[in-house]
Design a protein around this motif. Structure first.
Motif, PDB file in Angstrom:
ATOM      1  N   LEU A   1     -12.884 -24.145  -3.496  1.00  0.00           N
ATOM      2  CA  LEU A   1     -12.223 -23.477  -4.622  1.00  0.00           C
ATOM      3  C   LEU A   1     -10.933 -24.202  -4.998  1.00  0.00           C
ATOM      4  N   ASP A   2     -10.547 -24.076  -6.251  1.00  0.00           N
ATOM      5  CA  ASP A   2      -9.355 -24.751  -6.749  1.00  0.00           C
ATOM      6  C   ASP A   2      -8.106 -24.236  -6.024  1.00  0.00           C
ATOM      7  N   ARG A   3      -7.290 -25.168  -5.548  1.00  0.00           N
ATOM      8  CA  ARG A   3      -6.161 -24.731  -4.724  1.00  0.00           C
ATOM      9  C   ARG A   3      -5.115 -23.985  -5.523  1.00  0.00           C
ATOM     10  N   SER A   4      -5.041 -24.224  -6.830  1.00  0.00           N
ATOM     11  CA  SER A   4      -4.095 -23.460  -7.645  1.00  0.00           C
ATOM     12  C   SER A   4      -4.464 -21.974  -7.633  1.00  0.00           C
ATOM     13  N   GLU A   5      -5.763 -21.714  -7.697  1.00  0.00           N
ATOM     14  CA  GLU A   5      -6.209 -20.319  -7.706  1.00  0.00           C
ATOM     15  C   GLU A   5      -5.910 -19.667  -6.352  1.00  0.00           C
ATOM     16  N   LEU A   6      -6.139 -20.435  -5.282  1.00  0.00           N
ATOM     17  CA  LEU A   6      -5.865 -19.885  -3.943  1.00  0.00           C
ATOM     18  C   LEU A   6      -4.384 -19.602  -3.775  1.00  0.00           C
ATOM     19  N   ALA A   7      -3.568 -20.538  -4.244  1.00  0.00           N
ATOM     20  CA  ALA A   7      -2.121 -20.376  -4.115  1.00  0.00           C
ATOM     21  C   ALA A   7      -1.669 -19.139  -4.888  1.00  0.00           C
ATOM     22  N   ARG A   8      -2.264 -18.977  -6.079  1.00  0.00           N
ATOM     23  CA  ARG A   8      -1.913 -17.824  -6.915  1.00  0.00           C
ATOM     24  C   ARG A   8      -2.304 -16.510  -6.224  1.00  0.00           C
ATOM     25  N   ALA A   9      -3.518 -16.494  -5.702  1.00  0.00           N
ATOM     26  CA  ALA A   9      -3.998 -15.269  -5.047  1.00  0.00           C
ATOM     27  C   ALA A   9      -3.139 -14.942  -3.821  1.00  0.00           C
ATOM     28  N   PHE A  10      -2.694 -15.997  -3.141  1.00  0.00           N
ATOM     29  CA  PHE A  10      -1.823 -15.777  -1.978  1.00  0.00           C
ATOM     30  C   PHE A  10      -0.523 -15.090  -2.404  1.00  0.00           C
ATOM     31  N   HIS A  11       0.097 -15.592  -3.475  1.00  0.00           N
ATOM     32  CA  HIS A  11       1.335 -14.973  -3.959  1.00  0.00           C
ATOM     33  C   HIS A  11       1.102 -13.478  -4.237  1.00  0.00           C
ATOM     34  N   ARG A  12      -0.040 -13.217  -4.908  1.00  0.00           N
ATOM     35  CA  ARG A  12      -0.318 -11.832  -5.268  1.00  0.00           C
ATOM     36  C   ARG A  12      -0.519 -10.967  -4.011  1.00  0.00           C
ATOM     37  N   THR A  13      -1.161 -11.558  -3.006  1.00  0.00           N
ATOM     38  CA  THR A  13      -1.398 -10.821  -1.763  1.00  0.00           C
ATOM     39  C   THR A  13      -0.080 -10.413  -1.113  1.00  0.00           C
ATOM     40  N   VAL A  14       0.855 -11.354  -1.062  1.00  0.00           N
ATOM     41  CA  VAL A  14       2.149 -11.033  -0.446  1.00  0.00           C
ATOM     42  C   VAL A  14       2.826  -9.917  -1.236  1.00  0.00           C
ATOM     43  N   ALA A  15       2.777 -10.017  -2.561  1.00  0.00           N
ATOM     44  CA  ALA A  15       3.407  -8.989  -3.400  1.00  0.00           C
ATOM     45  C   ALA A  15       2.754  -7.623  -3.141  1.00  0.00           C
ATOM     46  N   GLU A  16       1.435  -7.610  -3.033  1.00  0.00           N
ATOM     47  CA  GLU A  16       0.757  -6.341  -2.785  1.00  0.00           C
ATOM     48  C   GLU A  16       1.098  -5.773  -1.409  1.00  0.00           C
ATOM     49  N   ALA A  17       1.219  -6.672  -0.435  1.00  0.00           N
ATOM     50  CA  ALA A  17       1.588  -6.214   0.907  1.00  0.00           C
ATOM     51  C   ALA A  17       2.965  -5.562   0.883  1.00  0.00           C
ATOM     52  N   VAL A  18       3.872  -6.154   0.123  1.00  0.00           N
ATOM     53  CA  VAL A  18       5.222  -5.595   0.014  1.00  0.00           C
ATOM     54  C   VAL A  18       5.147  -4.183  -0.561  1.00  0.00           C
ATOM     55  N   VAL A  19       4.369  -4.024  -1.629  1.00  0.00           N
ATOM     56  CA  VAL A  19       4.277  -2.713  -2.271  1.00  0.00           C
ATOM     57  C   VAL A  19       3.656  -1.692  -1.308  1.00  0.00           C
ATOM     58  N   GLU A  20       2.624  -2.129  -0.598  1.00  0.00           N
ATOM     59  CA  GLU A  20       1.960  -1.216   0.333  1.00  0.00           C
ATOM     60  C   GLU A  20       2.938  -0.707   1.401  1.00  0.00           C
ATOM     61  N   VAL A  21       3.676  -1.633   2.004  1.00  0.00           N
ATOM     62  CA  VAL A  21       4.601  -1.213   3.063  1.00  0.00           C
ATOM     63  C   VAL A  21       5.714  -0.352   2.478  1.00  0.00           C
ATOM     64  N   CYS A  22       6.240  -0.750   1.326  1.00  0.00           N
ATOM     65  CA  CYS A  22       7.305   0.047   0.709  1.00  0.00           C
ATOM     66  C   CYS A  22       6.810   1.464   0.393  1.00  0.00           C
ATOM     67  N   SER A  23       5.564   1.559  -0.067  1.00  0.00           N
ATOM     68  CA  SER A  23       5.021   2.883  -0.390  1.00  0.00           C
ATOM     69  C   SER A  23       4.969   3.750   0.857  1.00  0.00           C
ATOM     70  N   ARG A  24       4.557   3.148   1.959  1.00  0.00           N
ATOM     71  CA  ARG A  24       4.516   3.941   3.199  1.00  0.00           C
ATOM     72  C   ARG A  24       5.917   4.372   3.619  1.00  0.00           C
ATOM     73  N   ILE A  25       6.868   3.457   3.515  1.00  0.00           N
ATOM     74  CA  ILE A  25       8.231   3.819   3.922  1.00  0.00           C
ATOM     75  C   ILE A  25       8.779   4.901   2.991  1.00  0.00           C
ATOM     76  N   ARG A  26       8.403   4.819   1.716  1.00  0.00           N
ATOM     77  CA  ARG A  26       8.855   5.851   0.779  1.00  0.00           C
ATOM     78  C   ARG A  26       8.305   7.217   1.184  1.00  0.00           C
ATOM     79  N   ARG A  27       7.034   7.233   1.574  1.00  0.00           N
ATOM     80  CA  ARG A  27       6.455   8.520   1.997  1.00  0.00           C
ATOM     81  C   ARG A  27       7.218   9.099   3.183  1.00  0.00           C
ATOM     82  N   GLU A  28       7.644   8.221   4.086  1.00  0.00           N
ATOM     83  CA  GLU A  28       8.298   8.707   5.301  1.00  0.00           C
ATOM     84  C   GLU A  28       9.772   9.032   5.094  1.00  0.00           C
ATOM     85  N   SER A  29      10.393   8.364   4.118  1.00  0.00           N
ATOM     86  CA  SER A  29      11.854   8.467   4.022  1.00  0.00           C
ATOM     87  C   SER A  29      12.334   9.037   2.697  1.00  0.00           C
TER      88      SER A  29
END
Ligand code: FE
Ligand code: MG
Ligand code: ZN
Ligand code: ZN
Lengths: 761, 336
Positions: A668-696
């Motif tokens: 697969l084209d490495r630009s697409e992989l690099a892009r998807a990786f960026h998005r994954t990190v961003a989504e992980a951030v939102v997921e963890v923040c959402s959990r912390i928001r629920r708790e705090s």
């Protein structure tokens, strides 16, 4: 004429961003009288003049505000006209003299006009200045700010200059660096051996540049190395002489039109470029631009500045195209600013030295920034911005913060304000440590501050920590990522408790591991670590930072255990049997392989896995090039990841690595992989923040740490967070990287530090 | 991290070790002012000038390429005496054995102790043996103390380095630490790295011919050459500049270090000495070393520059100057 007067109150980030000089100039434009001053909450203006002019003035205050300013409240109240002429910047009563030291400032239009007028006595005089412009911070040796306390002390003014200096109606009334060709500093040109070159220094320099020569040019804050940016062979020679460095070179361009022939330059980027601070602004390259590809190899961006001092104007006006203007140093060393030192250190690089006899007292590098989310984002905050201050609420104590190690800066507090120093550099270098010591002493002198407490990083081997330990002051250690969090809070004037997403290279954690993918819940006083990227081995410690393929091996080991070598993408380096067995042993047994949650290292690993880079030649290179790849991708998909349960949510990217490696193998084209990786990190951030928001129940998020120099990641993360209902804050006044750490340390210490109560008498 | 507890790093020989020593141990135990910190104490007894030292050995593993904990315990203490220019004479041996330790291994260790003592020309004259319950020790710990006679009148001392002096080492650095590490971690290295463990008193006796020009002798054990030079620079209040390219490092050690990400400058040695010598006789010192079997690869590795604050720097192969610092804790745990 129908005269009106208005009292205007402006709140928000309007101090330390060049707001008062901006108001001053605007008042001049509309012919208004009155004054402007800083208050506890922002800026107060009283302006008087024609009704239409006053309205236009108020509009312009909002529309043309300096790019770094954020106006949160704007109130206009009519007042009774008082007459009077002239507009003044009033000193805030609370601020002592030292607080008024200004940054170095771009040459003003009036001076520029004089300089290009053949009839003017300062025609083509490169040291022209007035009260509205010229060098300040870099030439000041002490206070009060008077000529004897600057490096102009050795130039007694001629009668004409003296007359200007004493004339209240003159633009040069009390202009401390005032000078002219008769009495002021002079240019000189010499070769690498120090032998003077005959002829007019400027003309000879222009001829040499046209001939592809490398010229060391003494600027306001230090030496630059200049070379014709269109001359591929000359740029290649500069790169080779600077040694093993692939770091992009900055460019000097004549004007905005010239800039727009090289890069995509928006209106706001244009305003940043033309601001009095004259920073280097990173902008996306134009396809087919004429500049040598050697200037910024494998990088989608050019760093460009416009001429800021008279000498740069004279130089660039005499050149056919843009000039490379890179800092005068060998890789990793601090920029040279003293003449003899420059001659010694740059003799192997420069063919000629265009220098002068006005001493640079304080080395200040060029500031570097770019736009992110329509706002400035600093990579390096230095010349033009220092010593502007940041307002710190409830900061009573006088604190000295010594920062981290890479991108060292220090911060002093006084009267509830934090004064972040110029960029000092990488403290692993012995001469940089000395520069730190000098900056502490000098800034303390200028601000008339004697610190009560010194605050430092928890890392025991940082030279800044060692420096703090040697001072005879009470000490406070602050965790690296807590300082990042506080830095972002402080510049956004935030209070209370919130979520800090700190994505960073390396910082010493409270458990002795290397942190860097952190979710903190807290404020200035304290924090809890509520989440982090799962620990991985950092095989070889610092060696893994220089060789991203090592982190790739670490992530592969995390996914596939001892079978990692079978899954190695082909573009990772070939490893001998012995190397394989050593790497495996290191990962299995943790030999010189500390645990890390660093997000920067995750970027390194992915950069190596997708084939961007196995080894780097400058800090952050792999991540920068991975971002450049991702910019070219369109992928809207992301990879899977796991998040563990409370109390501390660990983000496990092993599923992502496994899928990514399969995609690499599938071609697969490495630009697409690099892009998807960026998005994954961003989504992980939102997921963890959402959990912390629920708790705090906390829904404010600050984004900090060196990884947030990445524009794509910053924008994706902030956008997703905002969509999820969070209020997101980024850095805009200080860098998200370790250059902003000292401000955070200071903000924390200013709250936490309680001196021992005085002994009862 | 808990400040009330002893950390592994307190035994690393780095900054933490020095803090523990200064803040607690010397503060509590020393009744005479301590002048610097040398490898052995100088004492006078019945008109004789003696050097007196002690050292404990807890190396893991106890057998490693080229040696074991036994010869290490003899050579280490012999070397500490030799670094004062003393002629080592008598050793004591204290053994702490763990219940269940193999007698055959103990015998092998004692054999190599005897052989090492014999070749260094010292006599083991007294000792003590204790056995601790299983799990309360790690197979075997050895303490050795030693007494040597000082027959010269020179001041060989960590505080004697002077600007202009040359810094010499008698051969390749880092071998011991890497040999021990590879044995402990089971690294499969085919480059034949063995410990350099050796008694240096013979070489030192020959270096004494340099007379007053011999300013400092030190064995760069725990913490390696970097830490030892930092100590000397601080004690002598001088700066030292090392030349990266002149450091003798075996190719195998270099290769393993680069993969492991270790800096050989911080890796332990057990048969190496650093000699700091007046410039006019540095050439002669180098010749003396190179003539000796333990100094074939000797080299001048740096120079003492102006008096100042104890800075050590290294001129790197690309021409920059890098600061050499004392680490807070360990780079490698428990290597000697
Ligand atoms: Fe950081
Ligand atoms: Mg010892
Ligand atoms: Zn001007
Ligand atoms: Zn004049």
């Amino acid at each position: 004429m129908n005269r009106k007067r208005a009292s205007i109150e402006i709140e928000g980030i309007v101090q330390g961003v060049g707001f008062r000089p901006f108001v001053y100039r605007l008042a001049g434009r509309f012919g208004l009288s009155g004054w402007v001053r800083n208050t506890g909450r922002g800026v107060q203006i009283e302006a008087e003049g024609g009704g239409e002019e006053l309205d236009a003035f108020c509009q312009a205050l909002k529309n043309e505000a300096p790019p770094l300013a954020v106006i949160s409240a704007f109130r206009v109240v009519p007042a009774i006209p008082q007459g009077g002429t002239g507009f003044t910047i009033e000193q805030s009563a609370k601020v002592k003299s030292g607080g008024q030291v200004s940054p170095d400032c771009e040459v003003c239009d009036d001076c520029l006009a004089e300089m290009s007028d053949p009839a003017n006595r300062r025609y083509r005089y490169p040291f022209i200045n007035c009260t509205n412009c010229g060098p300040r911070y870099s030439i000041i040796t002490g206070i009060p700010y008077d000529r004897p306390a600057t490096t102009m002390a050795s130039f007694p003014m001629c009668p004409e200059c003296l007359a200007e200096y004493h004339d209240p109606m003159n633009r040069r009334f009390h202009a401390q660096p005032n000078a002219c060709p008769v009495c002021g500093p002079q240019l000189s040109l010499c070769d690498a051996a120090g032998t003077p070159v005959a002829g007019d220094p400027l003309d000879e320099t222009l001829a040499a540049l046209a001939a592809g020569k490398i010229v060391a040019v003494k600027g306001v804050g230090g030496y630059h190395l200049a070379v014709d940016a269109l001359n591929e062979e000359a740029v290649a020679r500069l790169r080779q002489r600077k040694k093993r460095d692939e770091k992009p070179f900055a460019l000097l361009a004549t004007d905005l039109d010239a800039v727009r022939r090289l890069v995509h330059c928006s209106e706001l980027e244009g305003r940043l470029l033309t601001g009095v601070e004259r920073p280097i602004v990173l902008m996306r390259k134009l396809e087919g631009n004429p500049v040598s590809p050697q200037v910024a190899p494998r990088n989608g961006w050019f760093g460009i500045m416009l001429p800021g001092n008279p000498l740069q104007h004279l130089l660039i006006q005499g050149c056919a195209g843009p000039l490379v203007m890179t800092s005068g140093n060998l890789s990793d060393e601090p920029i040279a600013h003293l003449d003899q030192d420059a001659l010694e250190r740059l003799a192997s690089i420069a063919d000629l030295f265009l220098t002068h006899n006005r001493e640079i007292h304080t080395r200040t590098d060029d500031s570097v920034l770019r736009l992110s989310l329509g706002e400035p984002l600093f990579f390096r905050r230095s010349r033009g911005y220092v010593p502007r201050s940041v307002m710190l609420q409830q900061a009573e104590a006088n604190v000295l913060a010594v920062g981290a190690e890479l991108k060292g800066t220090i911060c002093l507090t006084r009267d509830g304000r934090g004064y972040l120093s110029q960029h000092i550099g990488d403290l692993k270098n012995a001469s940089t440590l000395q520069s730190l010591e000098e900056t502490v002493a000098h800034l303390g002198r200028l601000l008339e501050v004697t610190p009560e407490v010194v605050v430092h990083d928890l890392h025991p081997d940082y030279l800044s920590t060692g420096f703090a330990e040697k001072l005879d002051l009470p000490r406070l250690g602050v965790q690296h990522h807590h300082a990042h969090l506080a830095s972002c809070m402080a510049e956004n004037h935030l209070e209370g408790e919130l979520i800090g997403v700190i994505l960073d290279g390396t910082g010493y954690g409270e458990d002795g591991a290397i942190w860097g993918g952190e979710f903190l819940l807290g404020g200035y006083e304290s924090f809890e670590r509520r989440g982090h990227f799962k620990y991985l081995r950092l095989p070889g410690g610092d060696a893994a930072v220089k060789e991203p393929f090592r982190m790739a091996l670490s992530t592969l080991y995390d996914c596939f255990g001892a079978g990692l070598f079978q899954k190695m993408p082909a573009h990772l380096p070939e490893l001998s049997a012995m190397e394989r067995s050593l790497f495996l042993k290191m990962l299995e047994r943790g030999i010189n392989s500390p645990l890390t949650s660093s997000c920067g290292r995750l970027f390194d690993a992915v950069a190596a896995l997708v084939g961007v880079r196995n080894r780097i030649s400058y800090e952050g290179q792999a991540a920068i090039e991975l971002e450049a790849q991702a910019e070219g991708g369109r992928a809207v998909w992301s990879y899977p990841f796991l998040v563990s349960d409370a109390p501390c949510h660990q983000v496990d990217f092993a599923p992502m690595i496994a899928a990514l490696v399969a995609d690499v193998a599938a071609g697969l084209d490495r630009s697409e992989l690099a892009r998807a990786f960026h998005r994954t990190v961003a989504e992980a951030v939102v997921e963890v923040c959402s959990r912390i928001r629920r708790e705090s129940c906390r829904d404010r998020v600050v984004l900090s740490g060196g990884v947030f120099q990445n524009r794509l990641l910053t924008e994706e993360t902030a956008t997703l967070l905002n969509q999820a209902g969070f209020t997101t804050y980024c850095h805009r006044l200080v860098p998200p990287n370790d250059g902003g750490i000292a401000l955070g340390q200071a903000a924390i210490a200013a709250r936490r530090w309680r001196p021992d109560p005085p002994e009862a008498a | 991290m808990n400040n009330d507890l002893i950390l592994l790093g307190h035994g690393s020989g780095g900054k933490l070790s020095h803090q523990l020593l200064d803040d607690l141990i010397i503060a509590k135990l020393s009744r005479t002012p301590v002048r610097g910190q040398n490898d052995a104490a100088l004492v006078e007894l019945a008109g004789a000038k003696l050097a007196f030292t002690t050292d404990s050995y807890v190396v893991d593993p106890i057998f490693f390429p080229g040696g074991n904990i036994g010869d290490l315990a003899v050579n280490g203490t012999v070397n500490d005496l030799a670094m004062m220019g003393a002629c080592p004479r008598f050793l004591s041996v204290g053994l702490i054995l763990e219940e269940g330790f193999s007698k055959a291994e103990l015998a092998a260790i004692l054999d190599s102790m005897a052989a090492a003592a014999e070749s260094a020309g010292v006599s083991i004259v007294t000792g003590d043996t204790k056995v601790v319950p299983k799990g309360k020790g790690d197979r075997i710990f050895i303490n050795t103390s030693g007494i040597g006679v000082i027959e010269h009148t020179l001041t060989i001392d960590g505080a004697s380095a002077q600007p202009g002096d040359q810094v010499l080492v008698n051969g390749s650095i880092g071998d011991h630490g890497i040999a021990v590490l590879s044995a402990r971690e089971g690294l499969e290295i085919d480059s034949g790295i063995v410990t350099d463990s050796a008694a240096l008193n013979g070489l030192v006796q020959e270096l004494l011919a340099l007379g007053e020009s011999l300013h400092v002798l030190r064995d760069p054990t725990r913490g390696g050459v970097a830490t030892t030079l930092k100590e000397i620079a601080a004690q002598s209040e001088v700066n030292i500049v090392l030349d990266e390219e002149s450091l003798p490092i075996n190719l195998g050690v270099k290769g393993v270090c680069s993969i492991l990400g270790l800096d050989p400058l911080y890796v332990a040695n057990e048969g190496k000495l650093l000699a700091i010598v007046a410039p006019e006789r540095a050439g002669e010192a180098l010749e003396i070393m190179r003539r000796h079997p333990l100094g074939k690869d000797a080299a001048v590795i740096g120079e003492v520059t102006g008096t100042a604050d104890g800075r050590v720097q290294m001129r790197t192969s690309v021409g920059g100057l890098r600061g050499v610092e004392m680490l807070a804790g360990e780079q490698l745990p428990r290597i000697c």
